[in-house]
Design a protein around this motif. Structure first.
Motif, mmCIF file in Angstrom:
data_model
loop_
_atom_site.group_PDB
_atom_site.id
_atom_site.type_symbol
_atom_site.label_atom_id
_atom_site.label_comp_id
_atom_site.label_asym_id
_atom_site.label_seq_id
_atom_site.Cartn_x
_atom_site.Cartn_y
_atom_site.Cartn_z
ATOM 1 N N THR A 107 101.424 16.263 69.985
ATOM 2 C CA THR A 107 101.863 15.528 68.777
ATOM 3 C C THR A 107 101.490 14.161 69.197
ATOM 4 O O THR A 107 101.471 13.281 67.904
ATOM 5 C CB THR A 107 103.329 15.697 68.241
ATOM 6 N N VAL A 108 101.329 13.780 70.334
ATOM 7 C CA VAL A 108 100.971 12.342 70.541
ATOM 8 C C VAL A 108 99.444 12.168 70.230
ATOM 9 O O VAL A 108 99.043 11.355 69.507
ATOM 10 C CB VAL A 108 101.385 12.076 71.938
ATOM 11 N N LYS A 109 98.763 13.111 71.030
ATOM 12 C CA LYS A 109 97.149 13.100 70.665
ATOM 13 C C LYS A 109 96.921 13.113 69.260
ATOM 14 O O LYS A 109 95.829 12.493 68.856
ATOM 15 C CB LYS A 109 96.613 14.015 71.566
ATOM 16 N N HIS A 110 97.461 13.995 68.598
ATOM 17 C CA HIS A 110 96.985 14.426 67.091
ATOM 18 C C HIS A 110 97.974 13.846 66.106
ATOM 19 O O HIS A 110 97.843 14.015 65.089
ATOM 20 C CB HIS A 110 97.157 15.834 67.097
ATOM 21 N N GLY A 111 98.822 12.667 66.597
ATOM 22 C CA GLY A 111 99.935 12.148 65.566
ATOM 23 C C GLY A 111 99.196 11.643 64.393
ATOM 24 O O GLY A 111 99.747 11.648 63.383
ATOM 25 N N ASP A 112 98.040 10.942 64.161
ATOM 26 C CA ASP A 112 97.557 10.320 63.335
ATOM 27 C C ASP A 112 97.050 11.472 62.120
ATOM 28 O O ASP A 112 97.281 11.312 60.976
ATOM 29 C CB ASP A 112 96.245 9.582 63.484
ATOM 30 N N PHE A 113 96.180 12.387 62.879
ATOM 31 C CA PHE A 113 96.008 13.600 61.906
ATOM 32 C C PHE A 113 97.198 14.285 61.029
ATOM 33 O O PHE A 113 97.219 14.372 60.034
ATOM 34 C CB PHE A 113 95.333 14.600 62.718
ATOM 35 N N LEU A 114 98.355 14.423 62.044
ATOM 36 C CA LEU A 114 99.305 15.313 61.354
ATOM 37 C C LEU A 114 100.236 14.295 60.623
ATOM 38 O O LEU A 114 100.498 14.781 59.441
ATOM 39 C CB LEU A 114 100.346 15.637 62.530
ATOM 40 N N ARG A 115 100.138 12.970 60.743
ATOM 41 C CA ARG A 115 100.713 12.110 59.800
ATOM 42 C C ARG A 115 100.076 12.348 58.419
ATOM 43 O O ARG A 115 100.822 12.373 57.183
ATOM 44 C CB ARG A 115 100.649 10.829 60.153
ATOM 45 N N GLU A 116 98.717 12.163 58.365
ATOM 46 C CA GLU A 116 97.978 12.177 56.975
ATOM 47 C C GLU A 116 98.158 13.587 56.549
ATOM 48 O O GLU A 116 98.489 13.626 55.186
ATOM 49 C CB GLU A 116 96.352 11.981 57.465
ATOM 50 N N VAL A 117 98.134 14.602 57.093
ATOM 51 C CA VAL A 117 98.219 16.022 56.589
ATOM 52 C C VAL A 117 99.744 16.117 55.940
ATOM 53 O O VAL A 117 99.816 16.588 54.926
ATOM 54 C CB VAL A 117 97.937 16.904 57.513
ATOM 55 N N ILE A 118 100.599 15.628 56.647
ATOM 56 C CA ILE A 118 101.969 15.943 56.246
ATOM 57 C C ILE A 118 102.262 15.247 55.150
ATOM 58 O O ILE A 118 102.970 15.279 54.216
ATOM 59 C CB ILE A 118 102.807 15.748 57.547
ATOM 60 N N ALA A 119 102.032 13.886 55.185
ATOM 61 C CA ALA A 119 102.025 13.133 53.828
ATOM 62 C C ALA A 119 101.523 13.565 52.593
ATOM 63 O O ALA A 119 102.371 13.656 51.675
ATOM 64 C CB ALA A 119 101.280 11.503 54.256
ATOM 65 N N GLU A 120 100.351 14.179 52.809
ATOM 66 C CA GLU A 120 99.871 15.022 51.335
ATOM 67 C C GLU A 120 100.667 16.189 51.233
ATOM 68 O O GLU A 120 101.066 16.548 49.960
ATOM 69 C CB GLU A 120 98.671 15.461 51.736
ATOM 70 N N PHE A 121 101.229 16.991 51.999
ATOM 71 C CA PHE A 121 101.982 18.085 51.773
ATOM 72 C C PHE A 121 103.551 17.552 51.070
ATOM 73 O O PHE A 121 103.801 18.323 50.027
ATOM 74 C CB PHE A 121 102.257 19.086 52.937
ATOM 75 N N LYS A 122 103.898 16.492 51.603
ATOM 76 C CA LYS A 122 105.328 16.008 51.226
ATOM 77 C C LYS A 122 105.133 15.424 49.824
ATOM 78 O O LYS A 122 105.867 15.397 48.944
ATOM 79 C CB LYS A 122 105.960 14.985 52.094
#
Length: 238
Positions: A107-122
């Motif tokens: 979740t550190v290495k891929h944090g930016d990617f996860l933030r973007e994806v999660i924001a869209e779902f939310k």
């Protein structure tokens, strides 16, 4: 009480092995809920070797409890989730050729990617969960992504428990304490079964949900699926 979500991938695998519609996946999902399960989980993969993308669309009208769709958020998967709008999406970093999930997110290495994806779902009203190893640093990283929950990857716990090593629960307790302190909900899944689920639930503070598929379906071959669902519900009681 921790909620039970039944992963029905293996039912789809059996159906697909002969073609046709036996067993009927939609009927099984409806029955499993009638037997007391509080959620249905599916994990479609790009090759659709078990759950098909159309199954996710069809199940939307059948699942009246919690509907959880797991998968790696490639574009095809993300588009499906945004179309179906399940209760929850669980993000899993598995490769296209993975037999089953075998690691949590960095979740550190891929944090930016996860933030973007999660924001869209939310933005679309879908609760999010990130599949994570029992590592407080990964839990802390998850908290920075905006996710609602984490799902603790429990294979290491299950393997230790089978060998009689109950100390295998300790990293999960620490990860759960970290999640609780950061306001993250906690789910769990992978290799949980009738033998190890109760001990896990008793020791993990704030455990909201477990997702169980392979073991539950295998145990049902011997004991019957209605009986097995209720055995799990008993193990998840306070």
């Amino acid at each position: 009480m921790t909620r039970l979500s039944v992963n029905i991938n293996k039912i789809a695998t059996l159906r697909n092995s002969r073609g046709g519609n036996v067993p009927d996946l939609l009927r099984m999902a409806a029955d499993i809920q009638e037997f007391g399960a509080e959620g249905i989980t599916i994990h479609p993969r790009p090759d659709e070797r078990h759950i098909r993308y159309q199954d996710a669309r069809d199940l939307k009208d059948v699942v009246y409890t919690e509907f959880n769709i797991e998968g790696n958020p490639i574009k095809k998967f993300t588009d499906l989730v945004l179309e179906v709008k399940p209760t929850q999406v669980t993000l899993v970093p598995d490769g296209e050729d993975a037999i089953t999930s075998n690691a949590g997110w960095d979740t550190v290495k891929h944090g930016d990617f996860l933030r973007e994806v999660i924001a869209e779902f939310k933005r679309n009203g879908i609760r999010t969960s990130i599949f994570t190893d029992p590592d407080p640093k990964m839990v802390e990283g998850a908290a920075t992504t905006g996710t609602d929950r984490i799902e603790l990857y429990t294979e290491a716990y299950a393997s230790a428990f089978e060998k009689g090593d109950k100390e295998g629960i300790l990293p999960y307790i620490e990860a759960a304490k970290t999640a609780n302190s950061l306001g993250l909900g906690i789910n769990a899944g992978h290799d949980l079964n009738l033998e190890n689920t109760r001990f896990f639930r008793q020791n993990i503070p704030g455990l909201l949900e477990v997702s169980i598929g392979h073991a539950l379906i295998a145990e049902s071959l011997y004991l019957g699926i209605e009986n097995v669902v209720n055995l799990y519900l008993d193990r998840l009681k306070e």
